[in-house]
Structures are given as structure tokens and as C-alpha cells.
Design a protein around this motif. Structure first.
Motif, PDB file in Angstrom:
ATOM      1  N   UNK A 182       0.744  -1.194   0.023  1.00 57.48           N
ATOM      2  CA  UNK A 182      -0.040  -0.034  -0.001  1.00 57.48           C
ATOM      3  C   UNK A 182       0.775   1.328   0.080  1.00 57.48           C
ATOM      4  N   UNK A 183       2.133   1.036   0.234  1.00 61.30           N
ATOM      5  CA  UNK A 183       2.975   2.295   0.194  1.00 61.30           C
ATOM      6  C   UNK A 183       3.325   2.828   1.516  1.00 61.30           C
ATOM      7  N   UNK A 184       3.139   1.956   2.638  1.00 60.83           N
ATOM      8  CA  UNK A 184       3.431   2.096   4.037  1.00 60.83           C
ATOM      9  C   UNK A 184       4.735   1.414   4.413  1.00 60.83           C
ATOM     10  N   UNK A 185       5.481   1.702   4.833  1.00 57.79           N
ATOM     11  CA  UNK A 185       6.597   0.967   5.313  1.00 57.79           C
ATOM     12  C   UNK A 185       7.203   1.578   6.634  1.00 57.79           C
ATOM     13  N   UNK A 186       7.981   0.642   7.397  1.00 56.53           N
ATOM     14  CA  UNK A 186       8.397   1.054   8.551  1.00 56.53           C
ATOM     15  C   UNK A 186       9.874   1.168   8.600  1.00 56.53           C
ATOM     16  N   UNK A 187      10.210   2.392   9.258  1.00 53.28           N
ATOM     17  CA  UNK A 187      11.829   2.580   8.908  1.00 53.28           C
ATOM     18  C   UNK A 187      12.494   2.790  10.292  1.00 53.28           C
ATOM     19  N   UNK A 188      13.769   2.698  10.350  1.00 56.78           N
ATOM     20  CA  UNK A 188      14.530   2.783  11.532  1.00 56.78           C
ATOM     21  C   UNK A 188      14.842   4.058  12.199  1.00 56.78           C
ATOM     22  N   UNK A 189      14.960   5.006  11.349  1.00 57.65           N
ATOM     23  CA  UNK A 189      15.553   6.150  11.523  1.00 57.65           C
ATOM     24  C   UNK A 189      14.177   7.226  11.742  1.00 57.65           C
ATOM     25  N   UNK A 190      14.071   8.083  12.866  1.00 56.30           N
ATOM     26  CA  UNK A 190      12.864   8.990  12.824  1.00 56.30           C
ATOM     27  C   UNK A 190      13.094  10.088  11.820  1.00 56.30           C
ATOM     28  N   UNK A 191      14.425  10.436  11.386  1.00 57.42           N
ATOM     29  CA  UNK A 191      14.555  11.534  10.362  1.00 57.42           C
ATOM     30  C   UNK A 191      13.970  10.954   8.964  1.00 57.42           C
ATOM     31  N   UNK A 192      13.918   9.745   8.806  1.00 59.06           N
ATOM     32  CA  UNK A 192      13.283   9.238   7.666  1.00 59.06           C
ATOM     33  C   UNK A 192      11.605   9.206   7.592  1.00 59.06           C
ATOM     34  N   UNK A 193      11.044   9.376   8.870  1.00 57.59           N
ATOM     35  CA  UNK A 193       9.601   9.008   9.033  1.00 57.59           C
ATOM     36  C   UNK A 193       8.799  10.047   8.991  1.00 57.59           C
ATOM     37  N   UNK A 194       7.415   9.726   8.560  1.00 61.74           N
ATOM     38  CA  UNK A 194       6.438  10.653   8.267  1.00 61.74           C
ATOM     39  C   UNK A 194       5.494  10.633   9.667  1.00 61.74           C
ATOM     40  N   UNK A 195       5.295   9.343  10.081  1.00 64.53           N
ATOM     41  CA  UNK A 195       4.354   9.106  11.206  1.00 64.53           C
ATOM     42  C   UNK A 195       5.238   8.456  12.452  1.00 64.53           C
ATOM     43  N   UNK A 225      10.594   8.370  28.501  1.00 59.87           N
ATOM     44  CA  UNK A 225       9.997   9.597  28.308  1.00 59.87           C
ATOM     45  C   UNK A 225      11.019  10.587  27.444  1.00 59.87           C
ATOM     46  N   UNK A 226      12.100  10.714  27.674  1.00 56.75           N
ATOM     47  CA  UNK A 226      13.021  11.616  27.005  1.00 56.75           C
ATOM     48  C   UNK A 226      13.283  10.950  25.651  1.00 56.75           C
ATOM     49  N   UNK A 227      13.453   9.749  25.645  1.00 56.49           N
ATOM     50  CA  UNK A 227      13.786   9.179  24.248  1.00 56.49           C
ATOM     51  C   UNK A 227      12.789   9.241  23.559  1.00 56.49           C
ATOM     52  N   UNK A 228      11.362   9.147  23.804  1.00 52.12           N
ATOM     53  CA  UNK A 228      10.230   9.134  22.821  1.00 52.12           C
ATOM     54  C   UNK A 228      10.330  10.910  22.548  1.00 52.12           C
ATOM     55  N   UNK A 229      10.313  11.936  23.450  1.00 50.36           N
ATOM     56  CA  UNK A 229      10.297  12.992  22.978  1.00 50.36           C
ATOM     57  C   UNK A 229      11.690  13.450  21.815  1.00 50.36           C
ATOM     58  N   UNK A 230      12.607  12.910  22.222  1.00 51.00           N
ATOM     59  CA  UNK A 230      13.860  13.133  21.078  1.00 51.00           C
ATOM     60  C   UNK A 230      13.277  12.580  19.833  1.00 51.00           C
ATOM     61  N   UNK A 231      12.632  11.441  19.870  1.00 53.33           N
ATOM     62  CA  UNK A 231      12.183  10.743  18.482  1.00 53.33           C
ATOM     63  C   UNK A 231      11.308  11.753  17.817  1.00 53.33           C
ATOM     64  N   UNK A 232      10.199  12.041  18.831  1.00 47.28           N
ATOM     65  CA  UNK A 232       9.118  13.061  18.111  1.00 47.28           C
ATOM     66  C   UNK A 232      10.014  14.105  17.480  1.00 47.28           C
ATOM     67  N   UNK A 233      10.865  14.865  18.053  1.00 45.58           N
ATOM     68  CA  UNK A 233      11.489  15.979  17.582  1.00 45.58           C
ATOM     69  C   UNK A 233      12.350  15.998  16.375  1.00 45.58           C
ATOM     70  N   UNK A 234      12.861  14.740  16.428  1.00 48.84           N
ATOM     71  CA  UNK A 234      13.681  14.497  15.094  1.00 48.84           C
ATOM     72  C   UNK A 234      13.013  14.354  13.704  1.00 48.84           C
ATOM     73  N   UNK A 235      11.609  13.609  14.089  1.00 50.65           N
ATOM     74  CA  UNK A 235      10.833  13.500  12.858  1.00 50.65           C
ATOM     75  C   UNK A 235      10.582  14.914  12.104  1.00 50.65           C
ATOM     76  N   UNK A 236      10.604  15.056  10.822  1.00 43.55           N
ATOM     77  CA  UNK A 236      10.384  16.300  10.185  1.00 43.55           C
ATOM     78  C   UNK A 236       9.037  16.777   9.852  1.00 43.55           C
ATOM     79  N   UNK A 237       8.988  17.808   9.922  1.00 39.28           N
ATOM     80  CA  UNK A 237       7.466  18.138   9.622  1.00 39.28           C
ATOM     81  C   UNK A 237       6.871  17.933   8.125  1.00 39.28           C
ATOM     82  N   UNK A 238       5.957  17.745   7.799  1.00 41.94           N
ATOM     83  CA  UNK A 238       4.915  17.411   8.622  1.00 41.94           C
ATOM     84  C   UNK A 238       4.682  16.178   9.167  1.00 41.94           C
TER      85      UNK A 238
END
Length: 177
Positions: A76-89, A101-114
């Protein structure tokens, strides 16, 4: 001697497994709609970064099912990636433990917008039976903003697919609601 008894029990019991799920003909139209929405939003595949923030692994089993041949999420065009820098979701399972908690916040911050965040499972949506305590922040939205919640313990693969569709199509909170 013990090996003989084990083999004897195996032959006596036979194959024990669940029957395969019935074919869901409406799944094909839902899959096509998901793929069309993904292409409309991104023009390409959508990449998901999964974070286990302290789950029991029930939700992870459903994620593995979605990745299997029956649901074929990559088709369907949905794939899982290892790096948050390559993620959309960002897909988060489990109640957020204080240690993550801190690791989750860092992962969230590393994902590019949108970017979109999906809280999966009752623990991710409400904190589940763990709630908030000295060891747990509780639900995912207590640590980072959440766009879509996919309730269930664990939610079905179809519910997860609907959650992904809700995220990329701009719907908010629970797709089942």
C-alpha cells in the motif's frame, strides 16, 4: 527417553493452530483508498517509525500481522523505518514509562514536519491498567502531542490500518469513533 515421550505427544496431539482469517472483500477497497490518500498527501510512500514506550508486546504482534502477506501494508506504500529522520508518522505503543519519556520526546523532535503521531492500544490511548505512577507517565499524549488514537487491547490490524488512514487523511483522534 524424554525425547520419545515428547514426539509421542506431538504425534498424538497433531497440528494446533488458528484457522486463517476469512477473506475480507471490503479490505481491497479500503486498501486502495489508503493508498490513494497516501499518494495524495505525500506523492510517495509513507514511512512509519515505531516506538515501544513500555508495552506488553501485544500491539507489536498486531503490527507484525499488518506487515505480513495477508494485509501487505508495504504493498500500500506504507513502510516502517529505523530512523525518525526518515519518518512521516510516529507509531507509539504502550504506556510511556519514565525511562523512555525523554527518548520518545527526542524521537518526536527528530521527525521532520509534517508529522503525525498515532497512539496504539489502550495503554497508549489511556495509560491502560498502568495509568500514571512513579514509573509511568501514562498515555502517550501526556508526553507528546497525539493526532490519532487506535484503541483496543490490542487493536486489530484493520483498526491499525484505519488509524494510519485517519492520520494521513487529516482526521483526528479515534478512527473508530
Amino acid at each position: 527417553m524424554a525425547t520419545h515421550l515428547i514426539l509421542q505427544k506431538i504425534f498424538k496431539t497433531g497440528i494446533v493452530s488458528e484457522p486463517p482469517p476469512e477473506a475480507d472483500l471490503s479490505l481491497r477497497t479500503r486498501v486502495q483508498a489508503l493508498h490513494a490518500d497516501i499518494l495524495k498527501v505525500y506523492g510517495q510512500a509513507v514511512a512509519i517509525r515505531h516506538v515501544d514506550a513500555g508495552s506488553c508486546n501485544g500491539c507489536e504482534l498486531e503490527i507484525h500481522a499488518v506487515n505480513g502477506p495477508h494485509y501487505n501494508i508495504e504493498g500500500m506504500g506504507v513502510k516502517f523505518v529505523a530512523s525518525p529522520r526518515h519518518a512521516d508518522v510516529l507509531l507509539v505503543t504502550g504506556p510511556v514509562t519514565r525511562n523512555l519519556e525523554i527518548a520518545l520526546k527526542r524521537t518526536y523532535d527528530a521527525i521532520p514536519e509534517p508529522k503525525w503521531v498515532i497512539a496504539m492500544g489502550d495503554c497508549g490511548c489511556t495509560g491502560g491498567m498502568f495509568g500514571e505512577s512513579y514509573a509511568s507517565c501514562g498515555k502517550v499524549s501526556n508526553a507528546i502531542p497525539v493526532d490519532v488514537e487506535v484503541p483496543g487491547c490490542p487493536p486489530t490490524p484493520i483498526a491499525l490500518l484505519q488509524g494510519i488512514l485517519a492520520a494521513v487523511s487529516g482526521e483526528r483522534k479515534s478512527p473508530a469513533a
